[in-house]
Each structure stands twice: as C-alpha cells, then as structure tokens.
Design an enzyme around this catalytic site. Structure first.
Site, mmCIF file in Angstrom:
data_model
loop_
_atom_site.group_PDB
_atom_site.id
_atom_site.type_symbol
_atom_site.label_atom_id
_atom_site.label_comp_id
_atom_site.label_asym_id
_atom_site.label_seq_id
_atom_site.Cartn_x
_atom_site.Cartn_y
_atom_site.Cartn_z
ATOM 1 N N HIS A 99 0.882 -1.175 0.000
ATOM 2 C CA HIS A 99 0.000 0.000 0.000
ATOM 3 C C HIS A 99 0.920 1.225 0.000
ATOM 4 C CE1 HIS A 99 -2.337 -3.014 2.327
ATOM 5 N NE2 HIS A 99 -3.420 -2.447 1.869
ATOM 6 N N ASP A 102 2.365 1.947 3.324
ATOM 7 C CA ASP A 102 3.321 0.961 3.869
ATOM 8 C C ASP A 102 4.746 1.350 3.509
ATOM 9 O OD1 ASP A 102 1.056 -0.625 4.290
ATOM 10 O OD2 ASP A 102 1.419 -1.844 2.513
ATOM 11 N N GLU A 266 -8.944 -13.775 -1.190
ATOM 12 C CA GLU A 266 -8.220 -14.042 0.060
ATOM 13 C C GLU A 266 -8.953 -15.132 0.840
ATOM 14 O OE1 GLU A 266 -6.552 -10.772 2.173
ATOM 15 O OE2 GLU A 266 -7.029 -11.635 4.124
ATOM 16 N N HIS A 269 -11.050 -14.086 3.813
ATOM 17 C CA HIS A 269 -12.221 -13.287 3.455
ATOM 18 C C HIS A 269 -13.353 -14.196 2.972
ATOM 19 C CE1 HIS A 269 -9.598 -9.448 2.572
ATOM 20 N NE2 HIS A 269 -9.461 -9.916 3.797
ATOM 21 N N ASP A 294 -4.707 -13.820 -2.150
ATOM 22 C CA ASP A 294 -4.085 -13.427 -0.891
ATOM 23 C C ASP A 294 -4.077 -14.676 -0.017
ATOM 24 O OD1 ASP A 294 -3.426 -10.884 -1.571
ATOM 25 O OD2 ASP A 294 -4.537 -9.903 0.040
ATOM 26 N N ASP A 305 -10.916 -11.537 10.891
ATOM 27 C CA ASP A 305 -9.875 -11.804 9.895
ATOM 28 C C ASP A 305 -8.544 -11.983 10.623
ATOM 29 O OD1 ASP A 305 -8.684 -11.942 7.432
ATOM 30 O OD2 ASP A 305 -8.834 -9.805 6.990
ATOM 31 N N ASP A 307 -5.827 -13.538 9.546
ATOM 32 C CA ASP A 307 -4.657 -13.461 8.652
ATOM 33 C C ASP A 307 -3.514 -14.370 9.100
ATOM 34 O OD1 ASP A 307 -5.773 -11.633 6.883
ATOM 35 O OD2 ASP A 307 -4.882 -9.879 7.838
HETATM 36 C C1 XUL Z 1 -7.534 -6.581 4.611
HETATM 37 C C2 XUL Z 1 -6.761 -6.973 3.428
HETATM 38 C C3 XUL Z 1 -5.919 -5.922 2.799
HETATM 39 C C4 XUL Z 1 -5.828 -6.031 1.317
HETATM 40 C C5 XUL Z 1 -5.105 -4.899 0.662
HETATM 41 O O1 XUL Z 1 -8.360 -7.561 5.113
HETATM 42 O O2 XUL Z 1 -6.793 -8.120 3.035
HETATM 43 O O3 XUL Z 1 -4.679 -5.968 3.387
HETATM 44 O O4 XUL Z 1 -5.201 -7.219 0.938
HETATM 45 O O5 XUL Z 1 -5.619 -3.664 0.986
HETATM 46 CO CO CO Z 2 -5.760 -9.137 1.558
#
Ligand code: XUL
Ligand code: CO
Length: 437
Positions: A99, A102, A266, A269, A294, A305, A307
């Site tokens: 991003h 970042d 993702e 998600h 993702d 989430d 991650d």
């Molecule tokens: C948030 C997410 C983000 C996107 C990019 O849940 O997945 O990091 O991948 O903005």
């Molecule tokens: Co993401």
C-alpha cells in the site's frame, strides 16, 4: 544485514528437521510440466511483514519493526526496503505487494507524501534491478486515515472522494513505475454501518465511477495489468459491498468494468463470507476472473480476519486444485498473513513464510496427484452423464422448450433417483491421496 543469523533458506526435503529449511517447496521441482516456482509466484506483503508489530485492541507492539531506524522517517522507510529485499532474497520470494502508506510515512500534505513515494520508489527500483525481485501489485490505503471513516469511493464527502482519487492516481503511477502486474481495490470502508444513513445505489455508482476513472488513467499511462477487486464481507465495516466473488463480479458487470478487473481472492475473506476458500476461487475461475490470491487462513473458532499463515493442507490442496484447473494465475500468491502476536522474533518472520510456502508447495503436489489419480474428475464427469445424450443433450444445446420437457416428463412417469453424490467416498479418496506416503 538485518537478519544476519538467518541463512538463505535451502530445500532439504520432508525428512529434514531444520526449522530454517523448506520441506516441500523445491523451486525447480517439476509438477505437471511446470516448476514449482512457475506454479507458485509467491509475494511478500509489505504491511504485515515490514510494518505490523503485533498491536491489537488490547496491547501494543510485541515485535520490533524499526529495523534500527526511527519510525515515521524516510530513513525507516529505506531500512524497511533493505530488510524486505534481504528477507525475500533469503526465502527465494520473487514478488512483493504494497500500500502507499506501507512504503512511506504519510505526510500532512499529499504533495509531500507523493514526493516521498517518488523517492522511495526510485530506491525500490534500484533494489529490484539488483535482485530481479518484482512487484506483484500495488494499492492505495483508503481505510486507515480518519478521513475515510465513511469510505473512499463510497464516502458522503466529495472532498474525501477527490483525496481518494489523488491517492489512487499516485499509487497507479508507482505501480506502473515498478512494473506491477496488478492494481488492487480492497474496499475495507466501502460499505455501511446502518442503512438509516446510507444511499446504497448512490454509493455504488460513485465506487464504480472511481474505478472507471482509475482504469482510464491507468491505461493512459501504460498500465497493461489487471485491476483486482479483493472481496470481503465485513470488517472493518459491518457490511462491505464487495461481499464475495459472486457479488463483486455482478457489480463489475453491472457497471461495465468486467473486462479490466479480475478477483484477488483471500482465503480468510471467503471464510468470513460463509464460503470455503475453494468456493470463491471456483466462482472466480468459472467467470474467467481468477486473477490473484491473498494466501492466508482464518480460525474457524473466531469471527474475524486473523490473517494466519497457511497451515491447513486440505485448504491449500483444494486451492491448488482450483488453480491448476484454471490453468494458473495471472497474478500470484501474496502472503497477506502475519505472525501470531507472541511470535515476535525475526526468526518467526521466516518460520511464517516457510510454513506458508511449504503448505502451498505440498498443496500443489497433492492437487496434481488428485488430478493425475483421476477418480474425482471421472466421478464428476459421470455424474452428469444423463445430459450427454437424448433429452439431456437437447437441454444442453439450448434447443429444448419447456413444453417439450413437460411432455417428456409426462410420458416418462416418475424419474429414477439421480444417483448417489458419494461425498464420503470422495472425501476418502482425498485422504488417501493426502496421506499416501
Ligand atoms: C484486509 C486486506 C488488505 C488487502 C489490501 O483484510 O486483506 O490488506 O489485501 O488492501
Ligand atoms: Co488481503
């Protein structure tokens, strides 16, 4: 050197007990005619790996991501570039994703932020040229700053909308400068908290317009890659418009954006949307929109989430089954994943990526075996056999009428039961392949 105690991570095979070695990811190993490296274009996510220190709602950072510099400075931004490239080189990771905020600290004035982006992207470009590491995709963070509390494309404020447009414009320019393969829209704040204050149609039209302007501008400056929507049903907003792949694809078609966009799916998600990871991959693939992934996983006991680094081999196997069936990705596998908060050491950063890369490599090996084995595919093909001849073939050709089918049904009497779905047998086949030697 930021990771002086960590060597280049070798492939040592499944019998190795070395925590800093790959057990399954062997970049040059050929699977179904392509090397693992070609099947699995892995990417490092700048935000989790180089920025996030483990802060959560109840406590501050556990991991030190200062990399010897003062946070919030350009010196720190450059230290992150150095650390990131060393990290990727040691793991043999070919791509990175970022991003705007970042890679540089955001300034009070967007002109100064953009100047910083020019400076850091020169520096990143030098590192890319020296190492051969490439940019997978870029994006603009339009969710962290308080100005985006009501969204970016979906905001009620025309001024905020313009600010978002300026960020997208710059992030696209930097993506093009770095030769990125894709540009992502993740609409974290594009949704609503309550319909009592929200004009959904108005907001969706505005989001579509922002995307259309981005496509027009991107193409005008030579961006030939894919735009991606990254669907997510909720978090941070209560309801996000890009709920899942099916919803996002419908949105893109409605606004004529489907030729320029694909999905960035993702895992965590998809599961938050009440689907399997495999489901959203399949929906994207059958619509010709499986672009990028993702790569992470969620926790089925938690509703948010998390991650996590991919660990679940059933999920990575079924993911790679979809990817192989779709003929591969035009994008790659971005580890949008973070270490658990108590895993705060630099070594843990490597353990996370080794786990993720090995989980996908093993998933690839097993998915290829499922395809070569053929039991699943032949069962599916046979399951629809009644549509291959006679009335079924006529239905498939699109020539049948409702009257004709009704007449056929009257003549036939009650149909036979449609045949067993054999789910338990098929699951046993998957286990047999997963745990065979
Ligand atoms: C948030 C997410 C983000 C996107 C990019 O849940 O997945 O990091 O991948 O903005
Ligand atoms: Co993401």
């Amino acid at each position: 050197m930021y990771f002086e105690n960590i060597p280049v991570i070798p492939y040592e095979g499944p019998n190795s007990k070395n925590p800093l070695a790959f057990k399954y990811y062997n970049p040059d190993q050929v699977v179904l005619g392509k090397t693992m490296k070609e099947h699995l274009p892995f990417a490092m996510a700048w935000w989790h790996n180089l920025c996030a220190g483990g802060t959560d709602m109840f406590g501050r950072d556990t991991a030190d991501k200062a990399f010897g510099a003062e946070k919030g400075t350009m010196e720190h931004a450059k230290a992150k570039v150095d650390a990131g490239f060393e990290f990727m080189q040691k793991l043999g990771i070919e791509y990175f994703c970022w991003h705007d905020v970042d890679i540089v600290p955001e300034a009070a004035d967007i002109k100064e932020t953009n100047r910083r982006l020019d400076e850091i992207s020169d520096y990143i470009l030098e590192k890319m040229q020296a190492t051969g590491i490439k940019c997978l995709w870029g994006t603009a963070n339009m969710f962290s700053n308080p100005r985006f509390m009501n969204g970016a494309g979906s905001t009620n404020s025309a001024d905020v909308y313009c600010f978002a447009a300026a960020q997208v414009k710059k992030a696209l320019e930097i993506t093009v400068k770095l030769g990125g393969k894709g540009y992502v829209f993740w609409g974290g704040r594009e949704g609503y908290e309550t319909l009592l204050n929200t004009d959904v149609k108005f907001e969706q039209e505005n989001i579509a317009n922002l995307m259309r302007m981005a496509v027009n501008y991107g193409r005008s400056i030579g961006f030939q890659g894919d735009f991606y929507i990254e669907p997510k049903p909720k978090e941070p907003m209560k309801h996000q418009y890009d709920f899942d792949a099916a919803t996002a694809i419908g949105f893109l078609r409605q606004y004529g954006l489907d030729k320029d966009f694909k999905m960035n799916i993702e895992a965590n998600h998809a599961t938050l949307a009440g689907h399997t990871f495999q489901h959203d991959l399949r929906i994207s693939a059958i619509n010709g929109m499986l672009g990028s992934i993702d790569a992470n996983q969620g926790d089925y006991l938690l509703g948010w989430d998390t991650d996590e680094f991919p660990f679940n081999i059933y999920e990575t196997t079924l993911c790679m089954y979809e990817v192989l069936k779709a003929g591969g990705l035009t994008g790659g596998f971005n580890f949008d994943a973070k270490n658990r908060r108590p895993s705060y050491t630099p070594e843990d950063m490597f353990h996370g990526y080794i786990l993720g890369m090995d989980s996908f490599a093993l998933g690839l090996i097993k998915a290829a075996q499922i395809i070569e084995d053929g039991r699943i595919d032949s069962f599916i093909a046979e399951r629809y056999a009644s549509f291959h001849t006679g009335i079924g073939a006529k239905i498939r050709s699109g020539e049948a009428t409702l009257e004709e089918l009704a007449a056929y049904a009257e003549e036939m009497g009650a149909p036979k039961l449609p045949g067993s779905g054999k789910q338990e047998y098929l699951e046993a086949v998957v286990n047999n392949i997963l745990f065979f030697n």
